[in-house]
Design a protein around this motif. Structure first.
Motif, PDB file in Angstrom:
ATOM      1  N   VAL A 253       0.040   4.282  -2.381  1.00  0.00           N
ATOM      2  CA  VAL A 253      -1.257   4.002  -3.008  1.00  0.00           C
ATOM      3  C   VAL A 253      -2.288   5.046  -2.570  1.00  0.00           C
ATOM      4  CG1 VAL A 253      -3.211   2.381  -3.023  1.00  0.00           C
ATOM      5  CG2 VAL A 253      -0.874   1.541  -3.337  1.00  0.00           C
ATOM      6  N   GLU A 254      -2.914   5.688  -3.535  1.00  0.00           N
ATOM      7  CA  GLU A 254      -3.955   6.667  -3.239  1.00  0.00           C
ATOM      8  C   GLU A 254      -5.334   6.025  -3.132  1.00  0.00           C
ATOM      9  OE1 GLU A 254      -3.815   9.654  -6.225  1.00  0.00           O
ATOM     10  OE2 GLU A 254      -1.978  10.562  -5.455  1.00  0.00           O
ATOM     11  N   LYS A 255      -5.583   5.004  -3.985  1.00  0.00           N
ATOM     12  CA  LYS A 255      -6.883   4.343  -4.003  1.00  0.00           C
ATOM     13  C   LYS A 255      -6.674   2.844  -4.115  1.00  0.00           C
ATOM     14  CE  LYS A 255      -9.057   8.290  -6.322  1.00  0.00           C
ATOM     15  NZ  LYS A 255      -9.918   8.734  -7.450  1.00  0.00           N
ATOM     16  N   ALA A 256      -7.625   2.096  -3.570  1.00  0.00           N
ATOM     17  CA  ALA A 256      -7.488   0.639  -3.590  1.00  0.00           C
ATOM     18  C   ALA A 256      -8.832  -0.014  -3.868  1.00  0.00           C
ATOM     19  CB  ALA A 256      -6.925   0.134  -2.267  1.00  0.00           C
TER      20      ALA A 256
ATOM     21  N   ILE B 126     -11.784   6.060   6.310  1.00  0.00           N
ATOM     22  CA  ILE B 126     -11.329   6.149   4.926  1.00  0.00           C
ATOM     23  C   ILE B 126     -12.553   6.332   4.028  1.00  0.00           C
ATOM     24  CG2 ILE B 126     -10.127   4.969   3.046  1.00  0.00           C
ATOM     25  CD1 ILE B 126      -8.721   3.246   5.166  1.00  0.00           C
TER      26      ILE B 126
ATOM     27  N   ALA C 167      -4.426   0.125   5.054  1.00  0.00           N
ATOM     28  CA  ALA C 167      -4.756   1.263   4.187  1.00  0.00           C
ATOM     29  C   ALA C 167      -4.840   2.553   4.997  1.00  0.00           C
ATOM     30  CB  ALA C 167      -6.073   0.997   3.466  1.00  0.00           C
TER      31      ALA C 167
ATOM     32  N   THR D 121      -4.191   5.867   2.537  1.00  0.00           N
ATOM     33  CA  THR D 121      -4.986   5.654   1.322  1.00  0.00           C
ATOM     34  C   THR D 121      -6.249   6.512   1.390  1.00  0.00           C
ATOM     35  OG1 THR D 121      -4.136   3.400   1.178  1.00  0.00           O
ATOM     36  CG2 THR D 121      -6.110   3.909  -0.107  1.00  0.00           C
ATOM     37  N   ARG D 122      -6.556   7.199   0.303  1.00  0.00           N
ATOM     38  CA  ARG D 122      -7.625   8.200   0.316  1.00  0.00           C
ATOM     39  C   ARG D 122      -8.995   7.663  -0.068  1.00  0.00           C
ATOM     40  NH1 ARG D 122      -4.894  12.980  -3.080  1.00  0.00           N
ATOM     41  NH2 ARG D 122      -5.928  11.711  -4.665  1.00  0.00           N
TER      42      ARG D 122
ATOM     43  N   VAL E  40     -11.096   3.643  -0.608  1.00  0.00           N
ATOM     44  CA  VAL E  40     -11.129   2.192  -0.791  1.00  0.00           C
ATOM     45  C   VAL E  40     -12.484   1.812  -1.362  1.00  0.00           C
ATOM     46  CG1 VAL E  40     -11.127  -0.065   0.337  1.00  0.00           C
ATOM     47  CG2 VAL E  40      -9.471   1.676   1.047  1.00  0.00           C
TER      48      VAL E  40
ATOM     49  N   ALA F 205      -1.376   3.686   5.700  1.00  0.00           N
ATOM     50  CA  ALA F 205      -0.714   4.174   4.496  1.00  0.00           C
ATOM     51  C   ALA F 205      -1.258   5.514   4.021  1.00  0.00           C
ATOM     52  CB  ALA F 205      -0.853   3.142   3.383  1.00  0.00           C
TER      53      ALA F 205
ATOM     54  N   LEU G 148       0.805  -1.221   0.000  1.00  0.00           N
ATOM     55  CA  LEU G 148       0.000   0.000   0.000  1.00  0.00           C
ATOM     56  C   LEU G 148       0.842   1.277   0.000  1.00  0.00           C
ATOM     57  CD1 LEU G 148      -2.730  -1.277   2.435  1.00  0.00           C
ATOM     58  CD2 LEU G 148      -3.243  -0.194   0.234  1.00  0.00           C
TER      59      LEU G 148
END
Length: 291
Positions: free
Chosen positions: A64-67, A128, A88, A93-94, A96, A91, A61
């Motif tokens: 990683v911005e999106k997952a 998130i 996430a 992450t913005r 999911v 990390a 991750l």
């Protein structure tokens, strides 16, 4: 960077194709590095990790911005989803997008629906920004029935006269790609279905028409279904879970039809007739080579 989990696989591969065709770079999370060849491409990079190994998720991750979270069907699914969502969060992450299931509910009699509902709750509580995708049963599941359709002109399931609005995984991928690359999908839950609810007798008629030969649906008991699955080496938890799923079909819970594909992906959903035409080779007996 967009991370796609559970690659390779029907849904992961379809989303990777959808995104990379649009010129979007992705990172694919694989458990087995030997399967990397199935998803290689100039816009695809590979990360190796395991949902039960948080350190490997942290590495996958990074940046990683999106997952796109595709949880494995496993008795430890909730733990796996929690591990990923917390990684996430660490990390930064913005967004999911989580692949869930139609009927996700913590009180569902279908265990997979309960597992997905718990994952949805964890994601929502994480803070998130999220999008839940709740697809119906996949058209591609019929490819697993192709051997008896080819050899016997029949397929066997314990669905009785229950109807399902089966969805092609390519349409799920189209919706997922929009959710991952556009604004306005955060906080949304999308139920994704095909364009019509079909009984398994309806499916048999459509197969017969498309293939030009009779195909029959044979309704079997849940007990015989489980016995067959166990004979094929399917784990008992999965056999029981599939019987719960078919009980939901018999009760009419999977017959809902939505217009999500048109609204979100801006295209007509793939019909079952389209699906059979596209995969006709899988349902067609091939002549034996002369010995």
């Amino acid at each position: 960077m967009i991370l796609i989990t559970s690659a390779p696989g029907n849904n992961a591969n379809a989303v990777i194709r959808e995104l990379t065709t649009a010129g979007v770079r992705v990172r694919a999370l694989l458990r087995n590095p030997n399967s990397a060849g199935e998803i290689k491409g100039p816009l695809v990079e590979v990360a190796v990790g395991d949902f039960l190994n948080p350190a490997s998720l942290d590495a996958a991750l990074r940046g990683v911005e999106k997952a796109f979270l595709i949880p494995p069907t496993d008795p430890r699914s909730v733990e796996m989803q929690v591990n990923f969502i917390r990684a996430a969060k660490r990390a930064g992450t913005r967004h999911v997008v989580k692949l869930s299931v139609n009927g996700a509910d913590v009180n569902s009699p279908v265990r997979v629906a309960r597992w997905h509902a718990e994952g949805e709750k964890e994601l929502e509580a994480s803070g998130i920004p999220f999008t839940h995708l709740r697809p119906n049963a996949f058209m591609q599941n019929f490819l697993g029935l192709a051997p008896t359709i080819v050899s016997q002109g029949e397929f066997y399931q314990p669905a009785a006269d229950g109807k399902v609005s089966h969805i092609d995984v390519r349409d799920i991928a189209a919706v997922a790609a929009k959710a991952l690359t556009e604004n306005g999908h955060q906080g949304k839950t999308y139920v994704i279905t095909g364009p019509e609810a079909l009984s398994y007798d309806d499916v048999a008629r459509k197969l017969s028409t498309a293939l030009g030969r009779p195909v029959k649906y044979v309704n079997i008991t849940p007990e015989d279904f489980k016995k067959s699955l166990l004979g094929w080496g399917i784990p008992e938890y999965m056999a029981d879970g599939l019987n719960e799923f078919f009980a939901a079909i018999r009760a009419g819970y999977l017959a809902v039809v939505t217009n999500t594909v048109e609204e979100v992906a801006k295209r007509k959903p793939i019909s079952f007739d389209d699906f059979v035409r596209d995969f006709a080779d899988a349902f067609t007996a091939r002549p034996q080579a002369a010995g």
